[in-house]
Design a protein around this motif. Sequence first.
Motif, PDB file in Angstrom:
ATOM      1  N   VAL A   1       0.915  -1.139   0.052  1.00 53.16           N
ATOM      2  CA  VAL A   1      -0.071  -0.033  -0.041  1.00 53.16           C
ATOM      3  C   VAL A   1       0.938   1.357   0.079  1.00 53.16           C
ATOM      4  CG1 VAL A   1      -1.894   1.071   1.230  1.00 53.16           C
ATOM      5  CG2 VAL A   1      -1.874  -1.192   1.376  1.00 53.16           C
ATOM      6  N   SER A   2       0.667   2.192  -0.701  1.00 53.85           N
ATOM      7  CA  SER A   2       1.628   3.343  -0.912  1.00 53.85           C
ATOM      8  C   SER A   2       1.420   4.281   0.281  1.00 53.85           C
ATOM      9  CB  SER A   2       1.012   4.248  -2.266  1.00 53.85           C
ATOM     10  OG  SER A   2       0.013   5.083  -1.991  1.00 53.85           O
ATOM     11  N   GLU A   3       2.630   4.635   0.635  1.00 57.86           N
ATOM     12  CA  GLU A   3       2.650   5.444   1.860  1.00 57.86           C
ATOM     13  C   GLU A   3       1.618   6.801   1.940  1.00 57.86           C
ATOM     14  OE1 GLU A   3       5.938   7.567   5.126  1.00 57.86           O
ATOM     15  OE2 GLU A   3       6.541   6.702   2.826  1.00 57.86           O
ATOM     16  N   ARG A   4       1.460   7.434   0.925  1.00 59.76           N
ATOM     17  CA  ARG A   4       0.703   8.744   0.663  1.00 59.76           C
ATOM     18  C   ARG A   4      -0.910   8.038   0.814  1.00 59.76           C
ATOM     19  NH1 ARG A   4       0.980  13.818  -1.254  1.00 59.76           N
ATOM     20  NH2 ARG A   4       3.110  13.883  -0.669  1.00 59.76           N
ATOM     21  N   GLU A   5      -0.969   7.111   0.206  1.00 63.69           N
ATOM     22  CA  GLU A   5      -2.502   6.747   0.217  1.00 63.69           C
ATOM     23  C   GLU A   5      -2.750   5.820   1.344  1.00 63.69           C
ATOM     24  OE1 GLU A   5      -3.557   6.928  -4.545  1.00 63.69           O
ATOM     25  OE2 GLU A   5      -2.537   5.197  -3.767  1.00 63.69           O
ATOM     26  N   TYR A   6      -1.824   5.602   2.426  1.00 61.95           N
ATOM     27  CA  TYR A   6      -2.164   4.418   3.447  1.00 61.95           C
ATOM     28  C   TYR A   6      -3.393   4.650   4.079  1.00 61.95           C
ATOM     29  CZ  TYR A   6      -0.403   0.912   6.340  1.00 61.95           C
ATOM     30  OH  TYR A   6      -0.105  -0.328   7.160  1.00 61.95           O
ATOM     31  N   PRO A   7      -3.863   5.658   4.792  1.00 60.71           N
ATOM     32  CA  PRO A   7      -4.943   5.660   5.355  1.00 60.71           C
ATOM     33  C   PRO A   7      -6.255   5.341   4.724  1.00 60.71           C
ATOM     34  CG  PRO A   7      -3.518   7.309   6.135  1.00 60.71           C
ATOM     35  CD  PRO A   7      -2.973   7.088   4.889  1.00 60.71           C
ATOM     36  N   VAL A   8      -6.309   6.102   3.632  1.00 61.98           N
ATOM     37  CA  VAL A   8      -7.394   5.773   2.625  1.00 61.98           C
ATOM     38  C   VAL A   8      -7.442   4.610   2.275  1.00 61.98           C
ATOM     39  CG1 VAL A   8      -8.519   6.641   0.400  1.00 61.98           C
ATOM     40  CG2 VAL A   8      -7.600   8.157   2.096  1.00 61.98           C
ATOM     41  N   LYS A   9      -6.319   3.882   1.484  1.00 60.93           N
ATOM     42  CA  LYS A   9      -6.587   2.385   0.950  1.00 60.93           C
ATOM     43  C   LYS A   9      -6.670   1.542   2.168  1.00 60.93           C
ATOM     44  CE  LYS A   9      -5.176   3.390  -3.203  1.00 60.93           C
ATOM     45  NZ  LYS A   9      -6.332   2.935  -4.361  1.00 60.93           N
ATOM     46  N   MET A  10      -6.310   1.593   3.322  1.00 64.41           N
ATOM     47  CA  MET A  10      -6.298   0.750   4.445  1.00 64.41           C
ATOM     48  C   MET A  10      -7.908   0.870   5.177  1.00 64.41           C
ATOM     49  SD  MET A  10      -3.774  -0.937   5.141  1.00 64.41           S
ATOM     50  CE  MET A  10      -4.383  -1.427   6.766  1.00 64.41           C
ATOM     51  N   ALA A  11      -8.600   2.083   4.846  1.00 64.16           N
ATOM     52  CA  ALA A  11      -9.989   2.097   5.089  1.00 64.16           C
ATOM     53  C   ALA A  11     -10.880   1.479   4.324  1.00 64.16           C
ATOM     54  CB  ALA A  11     -10.102   3.542   5.559  1.00 64.16           C
ATOM     55  N   ALA A  12     -10.267   1.462   2.982  1.00 61.34           N
ATOM     56  CA  ALA A  12     -11.386   0.816   1.998  1.00 61.34           C
ATOM     57  C   ALA A  12     -11.148  -0.707   2.325  1.00 61.34           C
ATOM     58  CB  ALA A  12     -10.715   1.127   0.423  1.00 61.34           C
ATOM     59  N   LEU A  13      -9.857  -1.230   2.580  1.00 65.29           N
ATOM     60  CA  LEU A  13      -9.706  -2.656   2.628  1.00 65.29           C
ATOM     61  C   LEU A  13     -10.532  -3.130   3.866  1.00 65.29           C
ATOM     62  CD1 LEU A  13      -5.919  -3.298   2.371  1.00 65.29           C
ATOM     63  CD2 LEU A  13      -7.619  -4.054   0.771  1.00 65.29           C
ATOM     64  N   ILE A  14     -10.523  -2.188   4.796  1.00 69.78           N
ATOM     65  CA  ILE A  14     -11.388  -2.643   6.124  1.00 69.78           C
ATOM     66  C   ILE A  14     -12.929  -2.641   5.932  1.00 69.78           C
ATOM     67  CG2 ILE A  14     -12.039  -1.971   8.399  1.00 69.78           C
ATOM     68  CD1 ILE A  14      -9.118  -0.920   8.822  1.00 69.78           C
ATOM     69  N   SER A  15     -13.437  -1.878   5.043  1.00 67.37           N
ATOM     70  CA  SER A  15     -14.718  -1.703   4.787  1.00 67.37           C
ATOM     71  C   SER A  15     -15.160  -2.890   3.799  1.00 67.37           C
ATOM     72  CB  SER A  15     -14.915  -0.256   3.920  1.00 67.37           C
ATOM     73  OG  SER A  15     -16.411  -0.283   3.521  1.00 67.37           O
ATOM     74  N   ALA A  16     -14.018  -3.510   2.955  1.00 69.22           N
ATOM     75  CA  ALA A  16     -14.451  -4.452   2.083  1.00 69.22           C
ATOM     76  C   ALA A  16     -14.297  -5.828   2.760  1.00 69.22           C
ATOM     77  CB  ALA A  16     -13.795  -4.574   0.882  1.00 69.22           C
ATOM     78  N   GLU A  17     -14.056  -5.790   4.076  1.00 63.36           N
ATOM     79  CA  GLU A  17     -13.841  -7.176   4.889  1.00 63.36           C
ATOM     80  C   GLU A  17     -12.381  -7.780   4.274  1.00 63.36           C
ATOM     81  OE1 GLU A  17     -17.203  -9.251   5.248  1.00 63.36           O
ATOM     82  OE2 GLU A  17     -18.481  -7.758   6.309  1.00 63.36           O
ATOM     83  N   GLN A  18     -11.535  -7.127   3.864  1.00 64.69           N
ATOM     84  CA  GLN A  18     -10.123  -7.590   3.410  1.00 64.69           C
ATOM     85  C   GLN A  18      -8.877  -6.927   4.433  1.00 64.69           C
ATOM     86  OE1 GLN A  18      -9.813  -6.807  -0.820  1.00 64.69           O
ATOM     87  NE2 GLN A  18     -11.876  -7.815  -1.326  1.00 64.69           N
TER      88      GLN A  18
END
Length: 449
Positions: free
Chosen positions: A93-110
């Motif tokens: 996961v890119s450092e700049r997008e980390y919080p956003v991308k991580m939130a998306a993974l959590i939301s998608a149950e991944q």
Amino acid sequence: MLKRCITILLAVAMLLSVCAMAGCGKNSDNGDKPVLNQISNEAEEEYFLDMPAELRGTTVKFATWIDHAKTDTAVALSGFEETTGMKYELVQVSEREYPVKMAALISAEQSPDVVVENGAFPRSVNLLQPLSLETNGLDATDPFWDQRTSEFYRLGDKYYLVNGAKSSWLMAGTITYYHRTLLEENGLKTPSDYIDENNWNLDTFWTLLTQIKSTCNLSGAGAHIDFETWLSLFGGGQVRWNQETDKFENTLESTETKTAIDWLMRAKDAGLVKIIANHDDSITTAGAAIQVAGCYGLRKSPGWFYTMDVDDLGFAYLPKVNADDADYTFTNSCRAYGICKGAKNAKGAAYFLRYFLNEAHYDMDNMFKTEEAKKLYLELREKGDMNRQSLAICVTRVLDPDVTANELCKELIDGTSAQVAVNLAKCSSKLNSGVVAANKIIEEFIAAQ
């Protein structure tokens, strides 16, 4: 007993495998040094011997922007699989997008299992689950963990992020780098020379900068200085995290910060200093003689300045603010690790962190540019002050995730020393908005505990 025997056999197999690859456990530079620093703490041995059998064969997913399988961490990751019987997977996961991308993974149950904090706080809090023996097997108050980090990221009555007390990923703070050859060939003292004389302070730093300007024939300023960490040297900064109140505070107009900015802007006006964000390659190219930046440049590849000849690169403490200060100032940087909300292997993640954040599983003798660099890092790690670290980017990215490190104070940095008072007030006003938004995140998070 069977579980313990299996674990011991796995550990012996790992050790024999490492010895075979490394030429019977000898370092190429010194035949008497083992390649790995083995675990010497009996409590750590017991910790992994007591690992639940059902975790064997499972996989721990670690979300990171670093390909740790290709860095000096690879040997530790290999040892983790051998010792625990668990596998690991790096989720890039890119450092700049980390919080956003991580939130998306959590939301998608991944959800991955392990997450890293490197300047996204407080946006990162909603990615984390509380750390406890009952839910995920991680006790943040255990002496294994660096208690400065544990307490810094304790919100309300719960702990969320940790780092090892003796971890190679406890990133420590800021230092002074210098081009040794450039200074010596121009007949100038180095920062280390001043330290040997017990005379390395802001006054002698200014003297050295003026000498560099007059003798080194550089096209630009002789020193490149990271703005935020320079403020930390004086005990100031743009933002402070108050652990007692769980709130961010705007400290841009504090006495300490104003003093730091005044010195820096006068040096810039005199053509002695260029203000930078984080670090640049000016030392490597001999475009500058000095750089004040974080300690990641002490490492070999992929550390900063990794292409630079070690004979050219010098490193020293930050200068004392006052010549009669009892000791040098030791700052810190924000790097911590946690277990992701929704993690499918939370207990496996606790074991992964215990292994990953233990320097005993790394080749510490081959991680740094020189033995001197290693020694300095260990001292920085031991003395680092969590209240002297850069938090402005954490707060300002709450409102603007794309803002760069120095954009908040761009008017101040681009201005002159005569304009500091006016520009400081403007920047402080902008900072207040970020502080309010960041505190709202924290307040709502604690209320939902």
